[in-house]
Motif scaffolding. Sequence first.
Motif, PDB file in Angstrom:
ATOM      1  N   TYR A 426     -47.046  -4.313  -0.701  1.00 23.06           N
ATOM      2  CA  TYR A 426     -48.329  -4.097  -1.376  1.00 23.06           C
ATOM      3  C   TYR A 426     -48.178  -4.282  -2.881  1.00 23.06           C
ATOM      4  CZ  TYR A 426     -51.968  -1.222  -3.556  1.00 23.06           C
ATOM      5  OH  TYR A 426     -52.974  -0.750  -4.361  1.00 23.06           O
ATOM      6  N   TRP A 427     -47.120  -3.675  -3.456  1.00 21.93           N
ATOM      7  CA  TRP A 427     -46.927  -3.806  -4.905  1.00 21.93           C
ATOM      8  C   TRP A 427     -46.646  -5.256  -5.290  1.00 21.93           C
ATOM      9  CZ3 TRP A 427     -48.972  -0.014  -7.120  1.00 21.93           C
ATOM     10  CH2 TRP A 427     -48.805   1.299  -6.689  1.00 21.93           C
ATOM     11  N   TYR A 428     -45.822  -5.941  -4.524  1.00 21.61           N
ATOM     12  CA  TYR A 428     -45.489  -7.325  -4.861  1.00 21.61           C
ATOM     13  C   TYR A 428     -46.689  -8.248  -4.650  1.00 21.61           C
ATOM     14  CZ  TYR A 428     -40.653  -5.706  -4.947  1.00 21.61           C
ATOM     15  OH  TYR A 428     -39.497  -5.042  -5.252  1.00 21.61           O
ATOM     16  N   ALA A 429     -47.533  -7.923  -3.666  1.00 22.73           N
ATOM     17  CA  ALA A 429     -48.735  -8.734  -3.462  1.00 22.73           C
ATOM     18  C   ALA A 429     -49.695  -8.577  -4.632  1.00 22.73           C
ATOM     19  CB  ALA A 429     -49.424  -8.336  -2.154  1.00 22.73           C
ATOM     20  N   ARG A 430     -49.828  -7.355  -5.139  1.00 20.61           N
ATOM     21  CA  ARG A 430     -50.703  -7.139  -6.293  1.00 20.61           C
ATOM     22  C   ARG A 430     -50.147  -7.818  -7.535  1.00 20.61           C
ATOM     23  NH1 ARG A 430     -53.246  -1.303  -7.146  1.00 20.61           N
ATOM     24  NH2 ARG A 430     -54.144  -2.601  -8.799  1.00 20.61           N
ATOM     25  N   ALA A 431     -48.820  -7.862  -7.650  1.00 26.83           N
ATOM     26  CA  ALA A 431     -48.196  -8.506  -8.813  1.00 26.83           C
ATOM     27  C   ALA A 431     -48.028 -10.009  -8.634  1.00 26.83           C
ATOM     28  CB  ALA A 431     -46.830  -7.868  -9.074  1.00 26.83           C
ATOM     29  N   ASP A 432     -48.406 -10.528  -7.448  1.00 25.12           N
ATOM     30  CA  ASP A 432     -48.277 -11.958  -7.145  1.00 25.12           C
ATOM     31  C   ASP A 432     -46.826 -12.424  -7.308  1.00 25.12           C
ATOM     32  OD1 ASP A 432     -49.196 -14.373  -6.291  1.00 25.12           O
ATOM     33  OD2 ASP A 432     -49.838 -15.077  -8.262  1.00 25.12           O
ATOM     34  N   ASP A 433     -45.894 -11.573  -6.895  1.00 27.50           N
ATOM     35  CA  ASP A 433     -44.462 -11.900  -6.957  1.00 27.50           C
ATOM     36  C   ASP A 433     -44.081 -12.534  -5.610  1.00 27.50           C
ATOM     37  OD1 ASP A 433     -41.753 -12.071  -7.246  1.00 27.50           O
ATOM     38  OD2 ASP A 433     -41.523 -10.080  -8.149  1.00 27.50           O
ATOM     39  N   ARG A 434     -44.214 -13.843  -5.522  1.00 31.12           N
ATOM     40  CA  ARG A 434     -44.017 -14.530  -4.241  1.00 31.12           C
ATOM     41  C   ARG A 434     -42.564 -14.504  -3.788  1.00 31.12           C
ATOM     42  NH1 ARG A 434     -47.713 -19.596  -6.232  1.00 31.12           N
ATOM     43  NH2 ARG A 434     -49.699 -18.458  -6.311  1.00 31.12           N
ATOM     44  N   GLU A 435     -41.659 -14.591  -4.725  1.00 31.42           N
ATOM     45  CA  GLU A 435     -40.245 -14.567  -4.349  1.00 31.42           C
ATOM     46  C   GLU A 435     -39.876 -13.234  -3.705  1.00 31.42           C
ATOM     47  OE1 GLU A 435     -37.817 -15.542  -7.638  1.00 31.42           O
ATOM     48  OE2 GLU A 435     -38.567 -17.606  -7.838  1.00 31.42           O
ATOM     49  N   LYS A 436     -40.337 -12.136  -4.280  1.00 33.87           N
ATOM     50  CA  LYS A 436     -40.047 -10.830  -3.708  1.00 33.87           C
ATOM     51  C   LYS A 436     -40.734 -10.658  -2.356  1.00 33.87           C
ATOM     52  CE  LYS A 436     -37.474  -8.573  -6.720  1.00 33.87           C
ATOM     53  NZ  LYS A 436     -36.179  -7.951  -6.369  1.00 33.87           N
ATOM     54  N   LEU A 437     -41.957 -11.168  -2.228  1.00 32.58           N
ATOM     55  CA  LEU A 437     -42.670 -11.064  -0.957  1.00 32.58           C
ATOM     56  C   LEU A 437     -41.895 -11.758   0.155  1.00 32.58           C
ATOM     57  CD1 LEU A 437     -46.330 -11.661  -2.148  1.00 32.58           C
ATOM     58  CD2 LEU A 437     -45.452  -9.578  -1.096  1.00 32.58           C
ATOM     59  N   GLN A 438     -41.371 -12.926  -0.147  1.00 33.83           N
ATOM     60  CA  GLN A 438     -40.607 -13.641   0.874  1.00 33.83           C
ATOM     61  C   GLN A 438     -39.258 -12.974   1.115  1.00 33.83           C
ATOM     62  OE1 GLN A 438     -41.142 -17.655  -0.997  1.00 33.83           O
ATOM     63  NE2 GLN A 438     -41.892 -18.238   1.014  1.00 33.83           N
ATOM     64  N   ALA A 439     -38.683 -12.403   0.070  1.00 35.54           N
ATOM     65  CA  ALA A 439     -37.411 -11.702   0.246  1.00 35.54           C
ATOM     66  C   ALA A 439     -37.580 -10.466   1.133  1.00 35.54           C
ATOM     67  CB  ALA A 439     -36.842 -11.307  -1.114  1.00 35.54           C
ATOM     68  N   TYR A 440     -38.763  -9.845   1.075  1.00 35.29           N
ATOM     69  CA  TYR A 440     -39.042  -8.677   1.908  1.00 35.29           C
ATOM     70  C   TYR A 440     -39.718  -9.070   3.221  1.00 35.29           C
ATOM     71  CZ  TYR A 440     -37.615  -5.151  -1.500  1.00 35.29           C
ATOM     72  OH  TYR A 440     -36.876  -4.351  -2.336  1.00 35.29           O
ATOM     73  N   ASN A 441     -39.602 -10.338   3.602  1.00 36.06           N
ATOM     74  CA  ASN A 441     -40.036 -10.835   4.924  1.00 36.06           C
ATOM     75  C   ASN A 441     -41.528 -10.605   5.184  1.00 36.06           C
ATOM     76  OD1 ASN A 441     -37.316 -11.569   5.551  1.00 36.06           O
ATOM     77  ND2 ASN A 441     -36.914  -9.454   6.136  1.00 36.06           N
ATOM     78  N   LEU A 442     -42.346 -11.046   4.241  1.00 35.35           N
ATOM     79  CA  LEU A 442     -43.790 -10.893   4.406  1.00 35.35           C
ATOM     80  C   LEU A 442     -44.286 -11.591   5.672  1.00 35.35           C
ATOM     81  CD1 LEU A 442     -46.670 -10.202   3.389  1.00 35.35           C
ATOM     82  CD2 LEU A 442     -46.612 -12.350   2.104  1.00 35.35           C
ATOM     83  N   PHE A 443     -43.720 -12.745   5.980  1.00 35.50           N
ATOM     84  CA  PHE A 443     -44.227 -13.519   7.108  1.00 35.50           C
ATOM     85  C   PHE A 443     -43.794 -12.950   8.457  1.00 35.50           C
ATOM     86  CE2 PHE A 443     -44.981 -16.455   3.700  1.00 35.50           C
ATOM     87  CZ  PHE A 443     -46.179 -17.059   4.072  1.00 35.50           C
ATOM     88  N   ASP A 444     -42.992 -11.874   8.468  1.00 38.15           N
ATOM     89  CA  ASP A 444     -42.726 -11.161   9.715  1.00 38.15           C
ATOM     90  C   ASP A 444     -43.852 -10.196  10.058  1.00 38.15           C
ATOM     91  OD1 ASP A 444     -40.423 -12.477  10.186  1.00 38.15           O
ATOM     92  OD2 ASP A 444     -39.063 -10.853   9.643  1.00 38.15           O
ATOM     93  N   CYS A 445     -44.748  -9.969   9.110  1.00 32.12           N
ATOM     94  CA  CYS A 445     -45.884  -9.077   9.352  1.00 32.12           C
ATOM     95  C   CYS A 445     -46.824  -9.722  10.367  1.00 32.12           C
ATOM     96  CB  CYS A 445     -46.624  -8.809   8.043  1.00 32.12           C
ATOM     97  SG  CYS A 445     -48.176  -7.909   8.247  1.00 32.12           S
ATOM     98  N   ILE A 446     -47.183  -8.979  11.414  1.00 36.59           N
ATOM     99  CA  ILE A 446     -48.077  -9.499  12.453  1.00 36.59           C
ATOM    100  C   ILE A 446     -49.531  -9.107  12.194  1.00 36.59           C
ATOM    101  CG2 ILE A 446     -46.243  -9.509  14.176  1.00 36.59           C
ATOM    102  CD1 ILE A 446     -47.457  -6.937  15.322  1.00 36.59           C
ATOM    103  N   GLU A 447     -49.774  -8.454  11.042  1.00 36.07           N
ATOM    104  CA  GLU A 447     -51.133  -8.074  10.635  1.00 36.07           C
ATOM    105  C   GLU A 447     -51.809  -7.195  11.680  1.00 36.07           C
ATOM    106  OE1 GLU A 447     -53.341 -11.541   9.494  1.00 36.07           O
ATOM    107  OE2 GLU A 447     -51.651 -12.393   8.397  1.00 36.07           O
ATOM    108  N   CYS A 448     -51.033  -6.278  12.248  1.00 32.39           N
ATOM    109  CA  CYS A 448     -51.574  -5.408  13.292  1.00 32.39           C
ATOM    110  C   CYS A 448     -52.496  -4.333  12.742  1.00 32.39           C
ATOM    111  CB  CYS A 448     -50.427  -4.761  14.076  1.00 32.39           C
ATOM    112  SG  CYS A 448     -49.392  -3.673  13.056  1.00 32.39           S
ATOM    113  N   GLY A 449     -52.367  -3.997  11.449  1.00 33.05           N
ATOM    114  CA  GLY A 449     -53.240  -3.006  10.839  1.00 33.05           C
ATOM    115  C   GLY A 449     -52.767  -1.578  10.975  1.00 33.05           C
ATOM    116  N   CYS A 450     -51.565  -1.336  11.522  1.00 41.17           N
ATOM    117  CA  CYS A 450     -51.076   0.041  11.663  1.00 41.17           C
ATOM    118  C   CYS A 450     -50.938   0.712  10.299  1.00 41.17           C
ATOM    119  CB  CYS A 450     -49.731   0.053  12.383  1.00 41.17           C
ATOM    120  SG  CYS A 450     -49.826  -0.380  14.125  1.00 41.17           S
ATOM    121  N   CYS A 451     -50.462  -0.034   9.301  1.00 39.17           N
ATOM    122  CA  CYS A 451     -50.264   0.545   7.975  1.00 39.17           C
ATOM    123  C   CYS A 451     -51.600   0.957   7.362  1.00 39.17           C
ATOM    124  CB  CYS A 451     -49.522  -0.430   7.075  1.00 39.17           C
ATOM    125  SG  CYS A 451     -50.256  -2.083   7.019  1.00 39.17           S
ATOM    126  N   SER A 452     -52.614   0.114   7.496  1.00 34.09           N
ATOM    127  CA  SER A 452     -53.935   0.459   6.970  1.00 34.09           C
ATOM    128  C   SER A 452     -54.534   1.628   7.731  1.00 34.09           C
ATOM    129  CB  SER A 452     -54.863  -0.760   7.059  1.00 34.09           C
ATOM    130  OG  SER A 452     -54.348  -1.842   6.323  1.00 34.09           O
TER     131      SER A 452
END
Length: 710
Positions: A426-452
């Motif tokens: 969430y913090w890296y998405a708000r900061a638009d830090d794409r390298e960190k997002l990919q390092a933290y495996n953003l694309f493994d997210c299945i967008e299930c909505g459990c966190c929300s």
Amino acid sequence: MSRAQEGQGERQSVEERRAAREAQLIASDRAREKARELRPNDFPGGVHPPENKRQSTGEPIGTIPLAQDLIVPLLQHSGATALPLVSLGDYVMKGQKIAEADGLISCPVHAPSSGKVMAIEPCAVPHPSGLPEDCIVIRTDGEERWCELEPCEDFRQLEPVDLLEIIRNCGIAGMGGAGFPTAVKLDPHGGAEIDTLIINGTECEPYITADDMLMRERAAEIIAGVEILAYILDEPERVLIGIEDNKPEAIAAMREAAKGTRFDIVVFPTKYPSGGEKQLIQILTGREVPNKGLPANIGIVCQNVGTTRAVYRAIRFGEPLISRVTTVVGEALERQRNIEVPIGTPIKHILKHHGAHRGLMQKVVIGGPMMGYTIDDESAPVIKTTNCLLVPTVKELPPAPPAQACIRCGFCAEVCPASLLPQQLYWYARADDREKLQAYNLFDCIECGCCSYVCPSTIPLVQYYRAAKGDIRIAEAEKEKSDRARDRFEFRKLRLEKAEKEKEAKREARRQAAELARHQREQGPASPEAQAERKEADMVAAALARVKARQEDPQQLLARAQRSLASAESRVERLQQKLAEAEGGQRDQLAAQLKAAELKLQEARQKLAQAQQKTGPAASARETPEKRAAASAIERAKAAAAARASMSPADKLAAEIAALKARVEKAQVRLEKACSAGDPNIEAFETALKNLQLKLEDKVREQKGNGEKE
């Protein structure tokens, strides 16, 4: 019996008993391993939201009247958009292919009903972006006339590759997720060996019961589809059908249909999102799909029960995927149930036949409350992946309160089924830090909505993740585009450098050849090379002198001046005639052209006067007999032209006929001489003679026609 024979018999009996014992041990080990494998595992995280599934399971799968217009999008699947095969005004039949797949990761599209193509244009489609997509609009005729289908009585008579081709041509795509083409999923590339086939009957999303009702009422078709999938995958070692324990009727129906098969019905506790592909694989097998990997990488293929039934219908009856079971649910509706609806049916048509209360309905959600998305245009159609239409009231699904600051409670990390760190993402998405997002495996997210769902600050985390994924994809596409442009530029630069080096090498070769020739001239003036070069230079100099003499000849100058004067006078006359006939809008332009032509005429007269001064009596005296003969020939030609100008059209035509007859006679003489001399150009002479004869015949017909008119 001898002692040797007795000893040999005892050894054989011992070996047989040992082999039998080993077989029993192996069988018991396999049984324990199978029992251990069939015992459900668990995945990290997950939540237990209210299920709300009883509202739509009170009656069987139904239907609604056919809509007047069916809007069929060309992109209903993952991959490339299909290419239309029909044109405006074409009549199509039910099941007819109307769009062809564009590449491997694509699916064809078929007509859901018979009718006329009214439009091929961008229309509203069910998508989170809300952007329109190209669609084919069909005005139905109500006759439901099918095109010719190709059923298959026994699929085992066909090769797996032929079955895959049928599935591909029928447009089968995943009906429980992103709509990945089924034929591609069943044909894993890279030579991966598939040992497990998983059929997903979980349907963990709240409100959705399409797969539940399908398993209750169409279990036999699903099992028949599983047999086809297992045959295509070369009979994998295990075939597991996973169902949550909150579907007892579906479990009973599937177990009854699976009797006599080797398929295992695995029941496991209800937890969201156990229907996710990676989560279901972990539950049923204990295996984990690697990061950025596919289930095929660990020997597994997973298919939805709806997709499995569609495969059966495609193979057995030749039916393409043109309809699906969809849940229509929500307290804003008078009737909540599951319906089998043609693909392309507008959502507003479905809501109309389920009694939607406009004053009560809050919005229309495609999918469930956890992973679904809202649409603004109800003219959007049902597509292959539309498994639910949720029409809630404000009381049933109240809007989320405004997001507050993150309190770092860590609940989102506890419930994440992919073991990610949602807070950091969430913090890296708000900061638009794409390298960190990919390092933290953003694309493994299945967008299930459990966190929300569990966030006490009601932060829409999934929306941030979706937006970040879209930005990263756009950036990668732009980078790929710029890389291709740079490669093209560097290739062009290398090509130009190579061409320049080749030119430089040729210049150097010519320079060296010139140096060698000069050296040879200096060393030996009497050498054959030097003499040949001098002779060539003399010939060039003589040719240049002749050209210069012709250009400076007074007669030549006078002839050119006369031609220029005649051309200028003719142009002035034409422009004067056009100016007299022109309308007001063109007169100014023609007047300017006439003025320029008059100036050129005046200049031509001056040049003619100068040429006449240069050619005096002395010049006439210097004329050679050849020049005087040429001048007399020119005068005769002018006189003949003047005589032809004064002749009537009939006399001109007679003269042309006479001239053509003379030319035909000459051509015949030349042909005879060529034949007697064995000239190789006889065919050319014959062609010339035929052409002259045809021209003569045309002129004679023209003369006869003129005589008849007179």
